[in-house]
Design a protein around this motif. Structure first.
Motif, mmCIF file in Angstrom:
data_model
loop_
_atom_site.group_PDB
_atom_site.id
_atom_site.type_symbol
_atom_site.label_atom_id
_atom_site.label_comp_id
_atom_site.label_asym_id
_atom_site.label_seq_id
_atom_site.Cartn_x
_atom_site.Cartn_y
_atom_site.Cartn_z
ATOM 1 N N HIS A 174 8.942 10.014 1.295
ATOM 2 C CA HIS A 174 8.779 8.621 1.739
ATOM 3 C C HIS A 174 9.567 7.707 0.806
ATOM 4 C CE1 HIS A 174 5.636 5.214 2.828
ATOM 5 N NE2 HIS A 174 6.882 4.804 2.936
ATOM 6 N N HIS A 212 11.857 1.542 7.368
ATOM 7 C CA HIS A 212 10.899 0.944 8.297
ATOM 8 C C HIS A 212 11.446 0.937 9.727
ATOM 9 C CE1 HIS A 212 7.913 -0.521 5.457
ATOM 10 N NE2 HIS A 212 8.903 -0.848 4.638
ATOM 11 N N GLU A 246 9.606 5.576 8.462
ATOM 12 C CA GLU A 246 8.231 5.111 8.291
ATOM 13 C C GLU A 246 7.957 4.214 9.486
ATOM 14 O OE1 GLU A 246 7.098 2.519 5.037
ATOM 15 O OE2 GLU A 246 4.985 3.042 5.300
ATOM 16 N N SER A 294 2.640 4.540 9.655
ATOM 17 C CA SER A 294 1.832 3.707 8.760
ATOM 18 C C SER A 294 1.348 2.454 9.455
ATOM 19 C CB SER A 294 2.658 3.261 7.548
ATOM 20 O OG SER A 294 3.212 4.349 6.858
ATOM 21 N N HIS A 298 0.869 -1.451 8.902
ATOM 22 C CA HIS A 298 1.277 -2.554 8.027
ATOM 23 C C HIS A 298 0.707 -3.884 8.476
ATOM 24 C CE1 HIS A 298 4.822 0.195 7.070
ATOM 25 N NE2 HIS A 298 4.194 0.034 5.925
ATOM 26 N N HIS A 326 0.192 5.785 3.272
ATOM 27 C CA HIS A 326 -0.859 4.914 2.688
ATOM 28 C C HIS A 326 -1.970 4.614 3.693
ATOM 29 C CE1 HIS A 326 1.491 1.650 4.558
ATOM 30 N NE2 HIS A 326 2.528 2.010 3.838
ATOM 31 N N ARG A 366 -0.962 0.610 -4.695
ATOM 32 C CA ARG A 366 -1.584 1.246 -3.529
ATOM 33 C C ARG A 366 -2.561 2.361 -3.935
ATOM 34 N NH1 ARG A 366 0.090 -0.305 1.433
ATOM 35 N NH2 ARG A 366 2.169 -1.198 1.738
ATOM 36 N N ASP A 377 7.273 6.237 -2.083
ATOM 37 C CA ASP A 377 7.511 5.049 -1.261
ATOM 38 C C ASP A 377 8.520 4.142 -1.986
ATOM 39 O OD1 ASP A 377 7.303 3.018 0.605
ATOM 40 O OD2 ASP A 377 5.176 2.590 0.226
#
Ligand code: DGT
Ligand code: CA
Ligand code: CA
Ligand code: ZN
Length: 584
Positions: free
Chosen positions: A351, A383, A423, A448, A450, A478, A516, A539
């Motif tokens: 990631h 992203h 991601e 993920s 967000h 996460h 995180r 990340d």
């Protein structure tokens, strides 16, 4: 008492909030916010910098702000702030810190209902007075009550990512003194807790006084809270409190064990000691009589190492991360402590971001950074389009990105393999951000949350389940969405998440970013018990963030995780066959 860096930074931060409530331009607001950040990071006393006349060398501090800093240093006050406080009630700043309340809402509550603080807001919310205001409703009123409850739970603890480097730097500094023989960061930092109350340092030496003197006179000390022969406490300009204890090397083991804690773990050790006829404290094992009182003239057992402390109790040494009285004593007694994962077990990073979305480096540069850190394979996961603020990739762009990833892979091979992933956002309505045809073309898919993290339990849980059930999704990034220290995790039904992950063989992430640390340890431990694979990822948005891996491993160790449980400790072939077995 003189004003500290932290108090000056806090004042600037408050001014920024007040200007925002007032509706001032974002530039003016950010000028104060950025200066506050720079001052918090400053390793030196502002007073010393001001005396040198170099305040404007601090990033984001120009002449205007330098004058304001000087005024606060000289008078302990700031006239500009006091004038502003007459206009904007300072209590509104606290109102703005409630999750879900921004400057506009704070102003609305003030103008319409005369609310100037959190207490008044809570009373109004509980009386149902907020729901009829413009832009509000019953749901948002309830959210505010929850936000106020969450705020009350916040304790002013420092994130591990801030406390650990600060603690280590001080220890390194003191260990250069000639009398310092051994040193350690103890307490909750050594146990790897995500947030830290205060820093506990230990140094072994035959001569405590010079070390104590050096400690209380360090440049970053704002206040001396205590200065004794073997223990001193200071508050740093950053606001962090640090305790230092200096002790004889012969007692190093008992002291390190005691001050590492946790308190609950120590209590269990003391019970075991008593069963063997000893009273255990930070100094020694002391023999006790039948009535439980210490036999004064009997020889005490001193322990120079932690191993000796545990051996005296007939236990194997227990790793600090496990010392929470969460089953580790029982496991030690039965000789079934886990063989905890270490940083060197990590082979890969699954990631990371590049300039294709919100990262700072190219694919090639990230690959070089990973290679120089000994990684064997990585996945580029920028992203997806739903994250517009992070410059998320459209379908067209991600397909174009694939060409570059393949090229870099060819260039780096065989030292490092570079795979293409994403991601991908799990959108607020629960749908995934790319169609299956696109996902099928990627080597590895992280999904993920967000946005809309405050949705109610069933709704937000359903979103995660949708992602887990998609056969193209390999890993949930996460998963709980917390941000340390001020954003609580999403209200997920973790039993349902685990059950789905187990059924579908989807992996869950331990995100190493110290803001995180998600999954946190208790959930990582549960995942291991259920046989759900984990991945420890950085990340990273830059090369430096690749070094945050340590925090992820620490969190995994707190969760009793072994290398075997973590995808990215596996050799490449095993990883690839796992990915293929997932039906692509
Ligand atoms: P923190 O600072 O809140 O993040 O957590 P700790 O664990 O660092 O706690 P702290 O700084 O109060 O004390 C450091 C260690 O010293 C703690 O983990 C265990 C030990 N300790 C402190 N006070 C007591 C006590 O009253 N009883 C026992 N058994 N141990 C104590
Ligand atoms: Ca502590
Ligand atoms: Ca302490
Ligand atoms: Zn993310």
């Amino acid at each position: 008492m003189s004003i500290t860096n932290r108090e000056i930074a806090d004042t600037f931060e408050t001014i920024a909030d007040m200007l925002q409530i007032k509706g001032e331009s974002i530039h003016r607001v950010m000028a104060y916010r950025n200066a506050a950040l720079a001052i918090r990071d400053l390793p030196r006393d502002l007073r010393a910098v001001a005396a040198e006349g170099t305040l404007t060398d601090i990033p984001n501090v120009g002449d205007t702000l330098a004058a304001k800093i000087t005024e606060m240093l000289d008078t302990g006050k700031l006239e500009f702030y006091e004038r502003l406080a007459k206009e904007i009630p300072p209590g509104l700043v606290q109102v703005m810190r409630i999750n879900g309340v921004g400057p506009k809402k704070a102003r609305l509550f003030w103008e319409k209902l005369g609310i100037t603080g959190v207490q008044a807001l809570e009373a109004a919310a509980r009386a149902g007075q907020l729901r009829d205001l413009p832009g509000m409703g019953e749901k948002s009123e309830q959210k505010i009550i929850e936000g106020i409850e969450a705020l009350a739970r916040q304790t002013g603890r420092a994130p591990l990512g801030v406390a650990l480097p600060a603690a280590q730097a001080i220890l390194d500094h003191l260990m250069q003194l000639p009398g310092a023989l051994e040193g350690a960061v103890a307490g909750s930092i050594r146990r790897g807790r995500p947030t830290i109350g205060d820093v506990d340092l230990l140094i072994a030496s035959h001569e405590a006084a010079p070390i104590m003197d050096a400690f209380v006179t360090m440049e970053q000390v704002a206040r001396v809270l205590g200065h004794g022969p073997t223990k001193s406490s200071v508050e740093l300009h950053s606001g962090l409190q640090v305790d230092l204890r200096v002790l004889e090397p012969a007692r190093w083991g008992t002291a390190l064990s005691y001050f590492t804690g946790s308190q609950a773990h120590n209590i269990r050790l003391r019970e075991l000691a008593l069963k063997k006829g000893f009273s255990l404290n930070e100094h020694a094992f002391s023999p006790v009589g039948a009535d439980g009182s210490i036999i004064e003239d009997a020889p005490k057992i001193l322990c120079a190492t932690e191993e000796e402390v545990y051996r005296t109790l007939d236990l194997p040494w227990i790793a600090p991360e496990l010392r929470e009285d969460a089953g580790e004593i029982e496991a030690a007694l039965e000789n079934r402590l886990p063989n905890l994962i270490v940083v060197a077990d990590i082979q890969a990073d699954l990631h990371m971001h590049t300039i294709w979305s919100d990262g700072t480096l190219s694919i090639r540069e990230m690959a070089e950074a990973a290679k120089s850190r000994g990684r064997k394979y990585i996945v580029i996961t920028d992203h997806s389009q739903y994250s517009t603020i992070a410059n998320g990739l459209s379908v067209e762009r991600i397909l174009r990105q694939q060409e570059e990833v393949r090229r870099v892979d060819a260039e780096m091979s065989p030292d490092l393999r570079v795979f293409h992933g994403v991601e991908m956002d799990i959108r607020s309505d629960g749908t995934l951000d790319f169609p299956d045809e696109v996902l099928a073309q990627l080597d590895f898919v992280v999904a993920s949350l967000h946005f809309s993290l405050r949705q109610e339990r069933s709704q937000i849980t359903q979103r995660v389940l949708n992602a887990i059930r998609n056969p193209h999704v390999d890993l949930i990034g996460h998963p709980r969405g917390q941000y340390i220290p001020d954003r609580e995790p999403a209200d997920l039904d973790m039993d349902a998440v685990f059950e789905a992950a187990r059924q579908h063989g989807t992996a869950l992430e331990i995100n190493s970013n110290p803001r995180r640390l998600d999954l946190e340890a208790v959930y990582a431990r549960r995942a291991v018990e259920l046989g759900i694979p984990l991945a420890i990822d950085t990340d990273a948005h830059s090369a430096a963030q690749m070094d945050l891996l340590y925090f992820g491993v620490l969190t995994a160790r707190r969760g009793w995780v072994q290398a075997e449980n973590v995808l990215n400790t596996w050799p490449l072939e095993r990883f690839l066959s796992w990915v293929q077995s997932r039906g692509k």
